[in-house]
Design a protein around this motif. Structure first.
Motif, short mmCIF file in Angstrom:
data_model
loop_
_atom_site.label_atom_id
_atom_site.label_comp_id
_atom_site.label_asym_id
_atom_site.label_seq_id
_atom_site.Cartn_x
_atom_site.Cartn_y
_atom_site.Cartn_z
N ALA A 76 -25.56 41.69 -65.66
CA ALA A 76 -26.37 42.48 -64.74
C ALA A 76 -27.73 42.83 -65.34
O ALA A 76 -28.71 43.02 -64.63
CB ALA A 76 -25.63 43.74 -64.35
N MET A 77 -27.78 42.92 -66.65
CA MET A 77 -29.05 43.27 -67.29
C MET A 77 -30.07 42.17 -67.04
O MET A 77 -31.23 42.43 -66.73
CB MET A 77 -28.84 43.39 -68.80
CG MET A 77 -27.92 44.49 -69.19
SD MET A 77 -28.63 46.11 -68.78
CE MET A 77 -27.29 47.16 -69.31
N ALA A 78 -29.61 40.94 -67.21
CA ALA A 78 -30.51 39.82 -67.00
C ALA A 78 -30.93 39.75 -65.53
O ALA A 78 -32.10 39.54 -65.21
CB ALA A 78 -29.83 38.53 -67.42
N THR A 80 -31.12 42.17 -63.45
CA THR A 80 -32.05 43.26 -63.18
C THR A 80 -33.43 42.92 -63.72
O THR A 80 -34.44 43.15 -63.07
CB THR A 80 -31.57 44.55 -63.86
OG1 THR A 80 -30.31 44.88 -63.31
CG2 THR A 80 -32.56 45.66 -63.64
N LEU A 81 -33.42 42.37 -64.90
CA LEU A 81 -34.70 42.06 -65.54
C LEU A 81 -35.53 41.13 -64.66
O LEU A 81 -36.71 41.38 -64.40
CB LEU A 81 -34.47 41.40 -66.89
CG LEU A 81 -35.74 41.06 -67.65
CD1 LEU A 81 -36.55 42.33 -67.87
CD2 LEU A 81 -35.40 40.42 -68.98
N SER A 86 -33.12 47.73 -60.59
CA SER A 86 -31.73 47.85 -60.97
C SER A 86 -30.91 48.40 -59.81
O SER A 86 -31.43 48.78 -58.79
CB SER A 86 -31.58 48.79 -62.15
OG SER A 86 -31.42 50.11 -61.71
N ARG A 87 -29.63 48.43 -60.00
CA ARG A 87 -28.74 48.98 -58.98
C ARG A 87 -28.16 50.29 -59.49
O ARG A 87 -26.99 50.56 -59.34
CB ARG A 87 -27.64 47.98 -58.66
CG ARG A 87 -28.10 46.59 -58.39
CD ARG A 87 -28.25 46.17 -56.95
NE ARG A 87 -28.53 47.18 -55.99
CZ ARG A 87 -28.52 46.98 -54.67
NH1 ARG A 87 -28.23 45.83 -54.16
NH2 ARG A 87 -28.82 47.96 -53.84
N PHE A 88 -29.03 51.07 -60.11
CA PHE A 88 -28.60 52.36 -60.60
C PHE A 88 -29.26 53.48 -59.83
O PHE A 88 -30.42 53.38 -59.43
CB PHE A 88 -29.03 52.56 -62.06
CG PHE A 88 -28.25 51.76 -63.04
CD1 PHE A 88 -26.87 51.75 -63.02
CD2 PHE A 88 -28.91 51.05 -64.03
CE1 PHE A 88 -26.15 51.02 -63.96
CE2 PHE A 88 -28.20 50.32 -64.96
CZ PHE A 88 -26.82 50.30 -64.92
N ALA A 119 -24.64 51.93 -58.73
CA ALA A 119 -23.78 52.63 -59.67
C ALA A 119 -24.48 53.93 -60.05
O ALA A 119 -25.70 54.03 -59.99
CB ALA A 119 -23.56 51.79 -60.91
N LEU A 140 -35.38 56.49 -66.34
CA LEU A 140 -36.59 55.74 -66.02
C LEU A 140 -36.59 54.42 -66.78
O LEU A 140 -36.97 53.37 -66.23
CB LEU A 140 -37.81 56.56 -66.43
CG LEU A 140 -38.63 57.31 -65.38
CD1 LEU A 140 -37.90 57.50 -64.07
CD2 LEU A 140 -39.13 58.63 -65.91
N GLU A 141 -36.17 54.47 -68.01
CA GLU A 141 -36.14 53.25 -68.82
C GLU A 141 -35.12 52.25 -68.30
O GLU A 141 -35.29 51.05 -68.47
CB GLU A 141 -35.87 53.60 -70.29
CG GLU A 141 -37.04 54.38 -70.88
CD GLU A 141 -36.81 54.83 -72.30
OE1 GLU A 141 -35.82 54.41 -72.91
OE2 GLU A 141 -37.64 55.63 -72.80
N TYR A 142 -34.10 52.76 -67.69
CA TYR A 142 -33.11 51.85 -67.12
C TYR A 142 -33.53 51.44 -65.71
O TYR A 142 -32.75 50.85 -64.98
CB TYR A 142 -31.71 52.45 -67.14
CG TYR A 142 -31.05 52.25 -68.48
CD1 TYR A 142 -30.64 50.97 -68.86
CD2 TYR A 142 -30.87 53.29 -69.37
CE1 TYR A 142 -30.06 50.75 -70.10
CE2 TYR A 142 -30.29 53.08 -70.61
CZ TYR A 142 -29.89 51.80 -70.97
OH TYR A 142 -29.32 51.58 -72.20
N LYS A 143 -34.73 51.81 -65.36
CA LYS A 143 -35.28 51.39 -64.08
C LYS A 143 -34.38 51.75 -62.89
O LYS A 143 -34.14 50.92 -62.00
CB LYS A 143 -35.53 49.87 -64.08
CG LYS A 143 -36.48 49.41 -65.20
CD LYS A 143 -37.91 49.87 -64.96
CE LYS A 143 -38.84 49.48 -66.10
NZ LYS A 143 -39.38 50.65 -66.81
N PRO B 74 -40.60 51.89 -72.08
CA PRO B 74 -39.92 50.64 -72.38
C PRO B 74 -38.93 50.30 -71.27
O PRO B 74 -38.39 51.19 -70.62
CB PRO B 74 -39.19 50.93 -73.69
CG PRO B 74 -39.31 52.37 -73.94
CD PRO B 74 -40.42 52.91 -73.09
N GLU B 141 -20.26 43.95 -66.12
CA GLU B 141 -21.50 43.22 -65.86
C GLU B 141 -22.71 43.93 -66.47
O GLU B 141 -23.69 43.29 -66.83
CB GLU B 141 -21.69 43.02 -64.35
CG GLU B 141 -20.63 42.07 -63.80
CD GLU B 141 -20.68 41.88 -62.30
OE1 GLU B 141 -21.65 42.34 -61.67
OE2 GLU B 141 -19.74 41.27 -61.76
#
Lengths: 359, 359
Positions: A76-78, A80-81, A86-88, A119, A140-143, B74, B141
């Motif tokens: 999921a990280m890729a 999202t990138l 993201s889905r957060f 999530a 914020l960093e986890y977008k 970041p 994921e």
DNA sequence: CTGAAAGCGCTAACAC
DNA sequence: GTGTTAGCGCTTTCAG
């Protein structure tokens, strides 16, 4: 057969169907592609069930098999990138996980977020400003798609600056700032409902034990009480409004005063107060609901449902607050004309109110 | 000056210090590098405060300024992608956010995770197996560091298969499977402590109202009771152990039977039972703690602390369970020789027990 | 119908 | 001291 070709640096003719390794390096898209003898693009296409691209059933099957055999999980990280979002959804709370029933805000937010494929990322700040800033920074960093900023009791709040870097919604709190979206419980309607339960059962002289501490709830619940009386043509009698600290002890302590008011029913600011009042009333040999009808507010399960008799009360809609917060964030809710969205506080009737016997 | 060079495709001489855009496209490392006139590697180095690389103060300052001016954050997704491991810990709960006090597990887990630089990703499954699988998949994921699998009451559980793809720890539940790490409350010690509170105050004939429903708590709390009596040389009297449904009604209903036992003290399976018993005892004109000393179990704040008199009880260490779960996951806790790690249930003394007056 | 290739934002060798 | 570069795992044009 198995020669020692597990050298991961030479993906030479590595179409060897590896057995699912026990939690080793996660399997990647590329490995699936190699195993299925197709390109990564193709695998991506079948993984994401893109209708646009028509993949032959044959290929699709090969890919599916490879995915199953290798136990592939997308990263999921890729995703999202590359996709950028993201889905957060973040939830920062001042004490929500701490306080008994407000955990329902988490619950409601989580369910609703999940429903839309998001999530929940949570952070309990314990009211610590620094922790709060860090928590928001992390989100914020986890977008995150956006942040729900919630408080454990309904109140006004300042909007932390970092919060503005993201989409956000205030939950169970509000700000005077324009533009700031917020969802809060409808205290006034709740107060009205609580009073109406009593009215509906024939009570006319109804006391209200309000809280001593200032809060939106204090004002709103009183306003609701007045509105309900007014709607029935009962003049507001200020002497029927007492005040006490909003807990068991406060309710207990208010018993004497209440008894002087010669009322048949009482509406308490909250359930804990009602719980204390039960004790006070009992000590006076009075029975609920026959000698005194009681309604509370909050619907604190552990208390309300299990008092003797079970307490009629009005729910603080924590679950709904969380859910509505998420919907608002996602733009799924009708935007409010002005001010915070008010969530309905539903009545929960139990046995602490009975039809008033004619005197 | 500002010619229309905002064409992002031509990073020509784009050293123009852009003003912080209101939540537009997030600022990237590269943009900071360009603004500061250095390479991305350099920026990365100062952002991560690497001691190894010696960056001139001059450069460092330029970079810092650019970061501040642009409001750079970041992108944790990118960081995770390259580093391979995320800073997430997943918490899947069957009903934790729902039930009043078990939300403390979330709280404890969150605090501890945070302390080690991890964020908590939560999922409430409401006991729904499918939801649970999806939740775990999602966590997998997102490449979580590990998963805490928790239940709202202490019980045995099956380990969902997908859970095995990750590092995991069972919290407030356990499995007979070897190798499965788990943390649970020490029910036996709790039962012993509860009984000891009574013993310490001089009581010798102590009843125990156990639950009717089977659970580790039922067995453990009884065992603790027996152990405590034994340690004092008091023979175990089976007739002093009653059983009732573990809620207010159950406790209330057990009053009559209890009174026949001619005891001076009673230890209830939980606080809710004790709450019901309070009502029953009161109806019999009996006073707590003078006519009957009472201790509960669980330390359900809303109840225990506010009963009249406040109830002495034993805490279910939910916060600690969550925190210990995280530590165990991270390998920070001494590994258990065998079986689940048992967390201490601390005694909370209030006013429902008093030194027994000599008869 | 499928593959090649460019990049998402960042880190870590390895040059210079 | 600082820049270059090669990916991390994935999606997505664009060719063929």
């Amino acid at each position: 057969m198995d020669s020692q070709e597990n050298n991961s640096d030479t993906p030479a003719d590595a179409a060897v169907p590896l057995r699912q390794t026990q939690r080793a390096q996660p399997v990647t898209l590329r490995q699936v592609a190699e195993a299925a003898g197709v390109s990564t693009a193709t695998v991506s296409l079948v993984v994401n069930k893109k209708k646009a691209a028509r993949i032959s059933d044959e290929t699709r099957k090969r890919v599916r098999d490879a995915i199953r055999d290798l136990g592939y999980r997308p990263n999921a990280m890729a995703q999202t990138l590359v996709s950028g979002s993201s889905r957060f959804i973040g939830l920062v709370a001042d004490a929500i996980a701490t306080t008994p029933f407000a955990g329902q805000i988490i619950h409601g937010a989580q369910d609703e977020a999940w429903k839309h494929g998001y999530a929940l990322l949570i952070a309990n700040t314990e009211g610590n400003r620094e922790l709060e800033t860090d928590a928001i920074a992390m989100m914020l960093e986890y977008k995150v798609r956006g942040i729900l900023y919630s408080t454990w009791f309904h109140r006004a709040t300042e909007i932390p600056n970092s919060l503005r870097e993201s989409d956000f919604v205030l939950v169970n709190c509000f700000s005077t700032e324009p533009g700031a979206r917020a969802v809060v419980p409808d205290e006034t309607q709740g107060g009205r409902s609580a009073t109406e339960v009593l009215l509906k059962h024939g009570h006319r002289r109804i006391a209200f034990i309000n809280a001593t501490i200032p809060a939106p709830a204090k004002d709103g619940r009183l306003r609701g009480y007045r509105e309900a009386l007014e709607a029935e043509g009962i003049p507001f009698d200020e002497s029927l409004v007492l005040e006490a600290y909003p807990d068991q002890e406060g309710g207990y302590g208010a018993t004497e005063e209440l008894l002087k008011r010669n009322v048949t029913a009482v509406y308490c600011y909250n359930d804990r107060m009602a719980m204390g009042l039960y004790d006070g009333l009992r000590e006076h040999g009075l029975s609920i609901p026959d000698d005194m009808a009681v309604v509370g507010f909050d619907n604190q399960e552990v208390i309300a449902a299990h008092l003797r008799p079970p307490l009629s009360t009005v729910s603080l809609p924590h679950y709904e607050l969380g859910a509505a917060g998420v919907r608002t964030l996602l733009g799924l809710e009708e935007p409010q004309a002005s001010g915070p969205a008010k969530i309905n506080c539903p009545t929960v009737e139990r046995d602490s109110v009975r039809v008033l016997a004619p005197a």
